[in-house]
Scaffold this active site. Structure first.
Site, PDB file in Angstrom:
ATOM      1  N   ASP A  99      84.782 -41.214  91.013  1.00  0.00           N
ATOM      2  CA  ASP A  99      86.229 -41.326  90.808  1.00  0.00           C
ATOM      3  C   ASP A  99      86.856 -40.046  90.288  1.00  0.00           C
ATOM      4  O   ASP A  99      88.076 -39.894  90.311  1.00  0.00           O
ATOM      5  CB  ASP A  99      86.503 -42.414  89.765  1.00  0.00           C
ATOM      6  N   CYS A 100      86.054 -39.191  89.721  1.00  0.00           N
ATOM      7  CA  CYS A 100      86.578 -37.985  89.074  1.00  0.00           C
ATOM      8  C   CYS A 100      86.531 -36.745  89.952  1.00  0.00           C
ATOM      9  O   CYS A 100      86.926 -35.669  89.516  1.00  0.00           O
ATOM     10  CB  CYS A 100      85.807 -37.726  87.777  1.00  0.00           C
TER      11      CYS A 100
END
Lengths: 809, 809
Positions: free
Chosen positions: B483-484
Site C-alpha cells: 500500500d505504501c
C-alpha cells in the site's frame, strides 16, 4: 464556594485552590499561534488550525481529567512537585494560578523554594514563552533538579489519536545544545517543525516518552524524575516528547530564572536542510535569541499587556456593581476576542478536531469584538460573505484555513443569511465605513461571481422572502438558530446526523424565530437603504416586512406567546396545544425584539409568559415542559435528557434576546435580573455547583428539569459572550453606536443612581456620566456634551478629542 | 528476557510479570460480541462493530499505557489491590495472567487473600462473564470490600472521544437490584442497552465517574475505593460508569465466588419500555439467569474449551521442536481465527474506529482459517466477491456491517482481484465443494448483476490481462499489495492520502509483484479450469500466462534479481541502477513462487540476492538500501524512517513468500531459518527487545537500519498469521490440501529426523508420520496408507475414518 477571586487591578482571575470543580482555563496567543492552558498548566498548543497543525498532544476524556500539558518537575531531595500542582499533585505550601489577558502565571512554594512561572505568547511570535523563576526562601543551600516536559502531537490531532499502526513508527527528533526539535514527517511533505528550548546549558534531556516516564508509570511519577537523572534518549517512533534536565543550586535567598520556548517554525521547501537529514535551524536560532533573557521576555510581556489595555479601553464602565464592572471591562470583552480567534474550534469542551467556522456563529460573534478590532471584523465579514450563494443562501460552515465553504454540510439553514445584515450594519455603525458596502465579494468563493457587499445583504433579505411556507412564514430548512430543532429530518438511525439526513429543505415546516429575525434585520436593512439613498429598495423591503408582521400576528400567535414553528405536518410547535414544548424562548425573543403586535400587547404578554414558564433561579430555559421522549418530527432537541442543552437547558446564548426584549419594553429591573442570573462573576460564590470558570460565560446551564439545576457546561466558545456583551453595553447601559453617532438609551434597574462609561468611538473619547436620581428604568431627560445640552439622545460624530457627556434620566 | 512461559497442556500463555514491555493482550468472543483484554485486565468490549457499537470506553495513547478496562478493586484494611495488578499497581504477592483460547484468567494473591478471576464470552452469548473467586488463605477472618468498575462508551467510539459539547450531557443509566444499566440514547434512536450485573446482593453502587473516581484522582486511586464506601451515584451526563460495591467476610480458608456480567441487549422497536422511561429488561433478566452461578459459568467455560479443541484438532503437529508445535497447534491457528473475526479493526495498534474489511486482506486471511471453519470461509468468500466490479476490479475495502464496498476509497488496487483466486481455490481444495463456483454472486453488491462465482474468477484473471502497461507488465494502479508504494500519487500536502490523491490509475507504472502473482494464480486458474472441464478456458489463459512470463524475463529481470516495478516515468524501481531501494522482497517472492525463468536460474539467483541483501538476524527486510529521503514518485514508502514499516522494516507478511520460494527450490534449511527468525515462540527469550506478545505474530519488526533492530510492532491483526500458517503447514511440513486429496510434499531442515501430523481432511483423519532418515530437505521416497504403499505423493480422498500414513523422505 469560591476557588479563587478576581484581581481587578491586574485584570486577573486568581485561583488559589488547584482542585477546581473542572479545569479552569485560559487562552494564550492572539494570532496564528495559540495555547490552551488550565489552572494546573494542562492543555496544548497549535499553529492556526487545532486539527491539522497541533504541536503538543492532549487527551480529552482523561482520568484524572486534564492530564497532559507543559510541565516542570522540581525534585528537591525526595520531594517532587510541580509549580502548577499537577501532574504530581504534591501538596504545595502555596499555590496561585493567575489567569490574565493572554497569559497565565503560577506562583507556588514548597519546602522553602518558591516558583514563579509565567506563560504567554508574545505578540506576533509563533511560540509559547515560559519564564520560570526559582527562589530559595530558606536559609540552607538548595539543590534542585529541574525537568521540563512537553509531549509532541504528530501534527494532525485526529490522526494522532487513531492511526497507531503508522504513527508509532514515524516519530523523529533532533537534539542540539539545549534545544529539542520535533521533526516527524519533516523529511517528507511537511516544511515545518517545532522546538522546545532552554536558555541555559542543560545537564541532560529525554525525547522518548517511554524512556522518560517509564512504560507503567504516569505523568505524575515519571521514572526519570524519580531517579533524578535523565537518559538522553532519542525517540525513534513511539511517542516523541521533549524534556530538559537542569541541575540548580540556590544559595539562601538566591533567585535564578530560566526561559523555555515551545515554538513552531516553517521553512521554505528548498531551504529545509542544513545538511543531509539535519534541519535548517536558522529561523529557530533567531526565535531563541529573541527571548534568551528574562529581560527580553518581560519587555514582550509588557507589550502584550499594553496591547490588551488598548483593546479593552474602547469601553470602560464604572458602576456600583463591581462584578458587572469586571465583566464589562475585562472578562466579557476578553472572551469575545477569544471567540473571535477560536470560533468553536478548541476548548476543554470542543476537541479541536471538529467543525469549521459557522456562518451564523461568526456573524453573531462579531458584535462582541467589532469595537475592539474593527479592521479584523471587516476582514471576517468579507470572508464570511464570500461563502454565500447567489440566491442569498450560504454554506453553513467554512474552513478557516482555506476560507472555503464546507461542501459536506452545505447550506439550507434558513436563518443564516439574515445574520450577515447584523454583522455588516454593526460594523458600519461602529466605524462609519460605508465603503465596505461597495467591496466586491464573491459568491461561493468564486471571484467571477463577485458582487457588492450591499448586494449580498439584498439577497440575504430576499432569501427569506423567496422561501416562505404555507402560512407565509419562513421555511426553516435544515434548522434555524436552534440546530437541534430538526423539523425536516426524521432520523431513526443513531449514526445519522440530525441536520444532514432526510428531507433537508422541506416545504412545510416554518420558523417563527426566523420570522422575528427577518423583521428585526429587515428593519435594519430598510434603515441602511434609507441611509445610503436607496429609498426605493427600502420601500419594497418594508412591504415584505409588513406582510411578515401580519403573518406572525395571524398565524404565529398562540394567545399568550408566539408559536415556535409549524412542523412538517403543519402542526404547531410551541403552542399551549402541545403537551411538551408548549413554549420556546427563541421566538419570544425575536418577535419581541421585532415588536410584532406591539399594539395588541403581544410582546408584553409573551415576555410575561417567559417569566412565568421559562424563568428559573439560574436563567431562562429554552423550552417548557421539557421533552421526555423522542419526537422524531422534532429531531435532536428531544434526544437530550430533560433540562440539558437544547431540551429545556438554560442555553445562555438566547437569554440576551429576552433581556433585549425587556429593555424595549422599558422593564429595566427584569432585564437586569435576567442578566445577573447567567453572568459568571455573579455565580462565583456557587462555583461548586456552577462548575465552570466564574470569569467566562458558558454555553449551557442545567435547567430546572435537570439533575443539578445550575450546573454549567461548555464554557468559553459560545455566542453567549457576544450577545451578553452587546446586550449589557447597548441595551442595559444603552451606549449604542449608530450610523451618525453614539446613541444613549439606557434601560437599567430602578435602584441604580448613576454609572459612568468611557467609550472610544471612531476617533473621539466620550466620558459619559449617567444619572438616575428619580429611580427610573428607561428614558433620558437631558443629554449634554461638554456642558452644552442637545436635543434627543444621539451624540453626533466628533473629531478626535475628549468629550464630557452628562445624561440625566 | 522472558515475562512468562507457554503452558502447552492448558493451551495458555502464562504471564508472570505484570510489567510486560507492552500490553500483552488476548481476545474474548467468537461471534458478534467481543472483548480485548490485556495482561492487566485493560481493554474494551464491543458488539459487532468496534467503531459504532462500543460498550466500554478505552483510551489509546494513554499514560500509563493501557489504563482502562474491567477492573475489580479489593480493599483489605488499608491495602487496595487489583487481581490484574492495574490500575492500582499495588505489588502483589503472586501474579499470573493466563491467556487462553478465548479466555483470560488472573491468579493473584495479596496479604493472605487469593483471587481467581476468569473472563470469557460464552458461545453465542452477547456478554463478557467474569467469575471471581476469592479465598482467605490466612488464619484470620478477612473483611474485604470489593468494588467493580467499568466505564461506558457512548456507543460510537469515534464520537465518544471528540464530541464533548453533546456527549457530556447525554449519559443515562438505570440501577435495579444488583444491575447497572447503561441506556444513553436509548430513549431516542437506539434500541440497545448494556448492563453490568452481579449475582449477589450489593451493598452500594456508583454510576457517575466523577463521583466514583473523584475529579482529580485516577483509575489507580478512586475516591470511593479509598474511602471504602460507594456513593450510590446516578449519572446524568458527564461520564457514566458502572461500579458495584460488595462487602465480603471470609473465614480462614473460606472461598466465595461472584459472577459479574457485562452484556449487550437489543429490544424490538415497539418493545423498548416496561413503563415510561424505564427499560424493558426481560431479555437482560434471562441473560443474567443463564449465568447466575459459578456452576453454570464453568459449564459454559467447558463448552468454550471444547469448541476450541475441535477447531484446532484439524491440524496437530508433533515434532522435535516444541516451540514450533505450540505455534502450529495452538497460537498460529488461534491468531488466524482472531484475524478472521477482527480483520484489521481492533487491536492495541488498531484503534477500532478506522477502516473496513480489506478485499485483499480478507482473501489472504482465509488461507489461515479455511480448514477450521470452512462454512464461514464460504460465507466470507461470497461476501467479498460481491464487492467486485464487472470488469474484475473491486472495492479495496468493504464495511462488515453492511457488506457494501467503500465508495470513498473505491478500487484500482490492481493486485486485489487475483487474491480471490487464492481464496476460492483454497476453499475448494480444503472442502471439495466445487459447487461454490456455481453460486450466483452480485457485482458491486447489485443482485441484478449476479453471475457465477467462477465468472468472478474469470474476470479477476482478465482484469490483469486488460490492464497491462508499456512493457506488457501489469499496471499497478493505486498500489499493489504494498500500500505504501504509491507510483501514481505525487503528494506534496501532508494532509493528503497517498492512495487516493493524484493520478490514481496511471498508465505507465507497472508492478513485477503483480506479474508474479498473476503467474502463480493464473496457473491456479488454469488448473481449476482443467479440473472442471473448461479446457478451452485453460488453454487461452495459459497463453496470457506464457506472455507474462516472457515479459518478466525480458523486462523484469535486473541481472541478479527481479525488478520491483516501473515508475510513472518508466524508470526502474528495485534495480541495481537505483541508489536506494535497489531490491525489494515482494517481486522476489512472487516471481520465484511463479518459477519465472527457472530454466535460466532466475529464482535461485533472486533468492540468493535476498539472502545477501535483505536478510537480517530478525527477518528479511522489505527493501534495501532503505530510503533516506522522500521520493515523491514512490510515495508513502519513503516517508517512514529507515528500517520501519514498509521502508526496509521486516514486514512479516511477506517473509513467507520468500520461504515458500525457498521450499520450491528445495532449500529446507534456509526456509526453516527464515521461518524461525520471525516466529514469535522463538523470540520469547528476547521479549524485552521484541516487545510484543511472544505467542502472536506482529506485522512489523524493526529492520537493520532502525534504531532497535528486532523491536516488534502492530501485533495480532496482520496477514502474517495466515501466510505463516499456510507456509509452515503446506510448504515446510508439506501437508497440502488439493482438489483430489491431500498432497504430502515437505521441505524441512536436513537435521529433522521425523515429525508427525494429525490432519482432519474432509471427513477423514490422517495420522501422518514423516521419516527423514537420510537428512534430506525435500522429496519423498515412499508413501503408504494403512501400510499399503501408493505411487506419488497424493493421498486420495477417503471416507470417514482414521488412516495411518507413513512417509519416507
Amino acid at each position: 464556594m469560591q476557588y479563587g477571586f478576581f484581581d481587578d487591578t491586574n485584570r486577573e482571575y486568581v485561583i488559589n485552590s488547584p482542585k477546581t470543580p473542572f479545569p479552569w482555563i485560559n487562552y494564550l496567543g492572539n494570532k496564528d499561534f495559540f495555547g490552551l492552558i488550565s489552572n494546573t498548566a494542562g492543555g496544548y498548543t497549535f499553529y492556526k488550525d487545532a486539527k491539522f497543525r497541533r504541536l503538543t498532544r492532549y487527551r480529552y476524556n482523561n482520568v484524572p481529567i486534564d492530564t497532559g500539558g507543559r510541565y516542570y518537575y522540581l525534585k528537591d531531595e525526595e520531594t517532587i512537585w510541580n509549580p502548577g500542582f499537577k501532574p504530581s499533585q504534591t501538596k504545595l505550601d502555596h499555590y496561585e494560578c493567575r489567569h490574565g489577558l493572554g497569559y497565565t502565571r503560577f506562583l507556588s512554594q514548597k519546602n522553602g523554594v518558591s516558583s514563579n512561572l509565567l506563560c504567554f505568547i508574545p505578540l506576533d511570535y509563533m511560540g509559547e514563552v515560559h519564564l520560570l523563576k526559582l527562589q530559595n526562601d530558606s536559609n540552607k543551600i538548595k539543590k534542585i533538579k529541574l525537568f521540563s516536559f512537553a509531549e509532541w502531537c504528530l501534527w494532525n490531532a485526529e490522526d494522532d489519536m487513531a492511526n497507531f499502526q503508522r504513527n508509532l513508527s514515524t516519530g523523529e527528533v533532533e537534539v542540539e545544545g539545549s534545544t529539542i526539535y520535533h521533526k516527524t514527517e519533516y523529511k517528507e511533505r511537511r516544511n515545518h517543525f517545532a522546538f522546545f528550548s532552554a536558555n541555559v546549558k542543560i545537564d541532560g534531556f529525554d525525547t522518548d516518552r517511554e524512556s522518560f516516564i517509564g512504560m507503567h508509570n504516569g505523568f505524575n511519577n515519571p521514572e526519570v524524575v524519580e531517579n533524578g537523572n535523565s537518559k538522553n534518549s532519542i525517540a525513534h517512533g513511539w511517542s516523541p516528547i521533549a524534556s530538559h534536565y537542569i541541575e540548580i543550586e540556590l544559595q539562601p535567598g538566591e533567585e535564578k530564572d530560566f526561559v523555555f520556548i515551545l515554538a513552531y517554525v516553517e521553512n521554505e521547501k528548498d531551504d529545509k536542510w542544513s545538511s543531509k537529514a539535519v534541519i535548517n535551524k536558522s529561523k529557530a536560532y533567531k526565535m531563541m535569541e529573541q527571548f534568551d533573557s528574562s529581560k527580553k521576555v518581560l519587555a514582550a510581556f509588557e507589550e502584550l499587556q499594553n496591547y490588551w489595555s488598548k483593546l479593552l479601553d474602547t469601553f470602560q464602565l464604572e458602576s456600583n456593581e463591581p462584578k458587572l464592572n469586571r465583566m464589562v471591562n475585562i472578562w466579557n470583552q476578553y472572551q469575545c476576542m477569544v471567540t473571535f480567534n477560536m470560533s468553536r474550534s478548541a476548548s476543554f469542551f470542543e476537541s479541536g478536531i471538529g467543525r469549521g467556522m459557522g456562518f451564523r456563529d461568526s456573524n453573531q460573534d462579531l458584535i462582541g469584538f467589532v469595537h475592539q478590532v474593527p479592521e479584523l471584523a471587516k476582514e471576517r465579514i468579507l470572508d464570511i460573505a464570500a461563502t454565500q450563494f447567489e440566491d442569498g443562501g450560504c454554506y453553513h460552515q467554512y474552513q478557516p484555513l482555506t476560507k472555503m465553504g464546507n461542501h459536506a454540510l452545505g447550506g439550507d439553514f434558513n436563518d443564516d443569511p439574515l445574520w450577515l445584515i447584523l454583522s455588516v450594519t454593526s460594523y458600519i455603525k461602529e466605524t462609519g465605513d460605508f465603503g465596505i458596502l461597495d467591496e466586491q465579494v464573491p459568491f461561493d468563493n468564486d471571484e467571477s461571481k463577485a458582487k457588492s457587499l450591499f448586494h449580498h445583504l439584498h439577497v440575504s433579505f430576499y432569501h427569506v422572502v423567496n422561501n416562505l411556507g404555507p402560512n407565509q412564514l419562513p421555511l426553516i430548512g435544515r434548522a434555524d438558530w436552534n440546530d437541534c430543532l430538526n423539523l425536516n429530518c426524521f432520523s431513526e438511525n443513531p449514526n445519522e446526523s440530525f441536520q444532514t439526513t432526510g428531507n433537508k429543505k422541506g416545504n412545510t415546516a416554518e420558523s417563527l424565530m426566523i420570522a422575528g429575525l427577518f423583521v428585526v434585520y429587515g428593519k435594519e436593512y430598510v434603515k441602511l437603504c434609507n441611509q445610503i439613498g436607496k429609498g426605493e429598495d427600502a420601500k419594497t423591503a418594508q412591504i415584505h416586512i409588513d406582510k411578515m408582521i401580519e403573518a406572525v400576528k395571524s398565524k404565529g400567535w398562540d394567545g399568550e406567546w408566539y408559536l415556535r414553528a409549524y412542523d412538517y405536518f403543519g402542526n404547531k410547535v410551541g403552542s399551549n396545544e402541545n403537551e411538551e414544548g408548549k413554549i420556546f424562548i427563541e421566538s419570544q425573543g425575536w418577535c419581541t425584539m421585532a415588536e410584532i403586535g406591539a399594539d395588541e400587547g403581544m410582546p408584553e404578554k409573551a415576555l410575561n409568559s417567559v417569566k412565568k414558564m421559562l424563568d428559573t433561579p439560574y436563567g431562562i430555559v429554552l423550552n417548557n415542559p421539557a421533552f421526555t421522549e423522542y419526537r422524531i418530527e422534532y429531531g435532536e432537541i428531544s434526544t437530550y435528557p430533560a433540562g440539558y442543552k437544547e431540551n429545556a437547558g438554560i442555553f445562555c446564548h438566547n437569554n440576551p434576546w429576552i433581556i433585549i426584549g425587556e429593555t424595549l419594553l422599558g422593564r429595566g429591573d427584569q432585564a437586569w435580573d435576567y442578566f445577573k442570573k447567567i453572568c459568571p462573576a455573579y455565580l462565583e460564590e456557587i462555583s461548586e455547583l456552577h462548575k465552570v470558570e466564574p470569569y467566562i460565560y458558558c454555553q449551557m446551564i442545567a435547567g430546572k428539569d435537570a439533575h443539578k439545576p445550575g450546573e454549567g457546561k461548555n464554557s468559553w466558545l459560545t455566542g453567549t459572550a457576544a450577545w451578553n456583551y452587546y446586550t449589557i453595553t447597548q441595551y442595559i447601559l444603552g451606549i449604542q453606536p449608530d450610523y451618525n453617532g453614539l446613541r444613549i438609551d439606557p434601560c437599567i434597574p430602578s435602584n441604580w443612581k448613576e454609572f459612568k462609561v468611557i467609550r472610544k468611538f471612531r476617533n473621539a473619547t466620550y466620558n459619559i456620566n449617567i444619572y438616575n436620581p428619580n429611580g427610573n428604568c428607561k428614558g433620558i431627560n437631558s443629554l449634554s456634551i461638554n456642558g452644552i445640552e442637545i436635543t434627543g439622545n444621539l451624540i453626533p460624530v466628533h473629531p478626535e478629542g475628549n468629550y464630557q457627556i452628562d445624561v440625566h434620566m
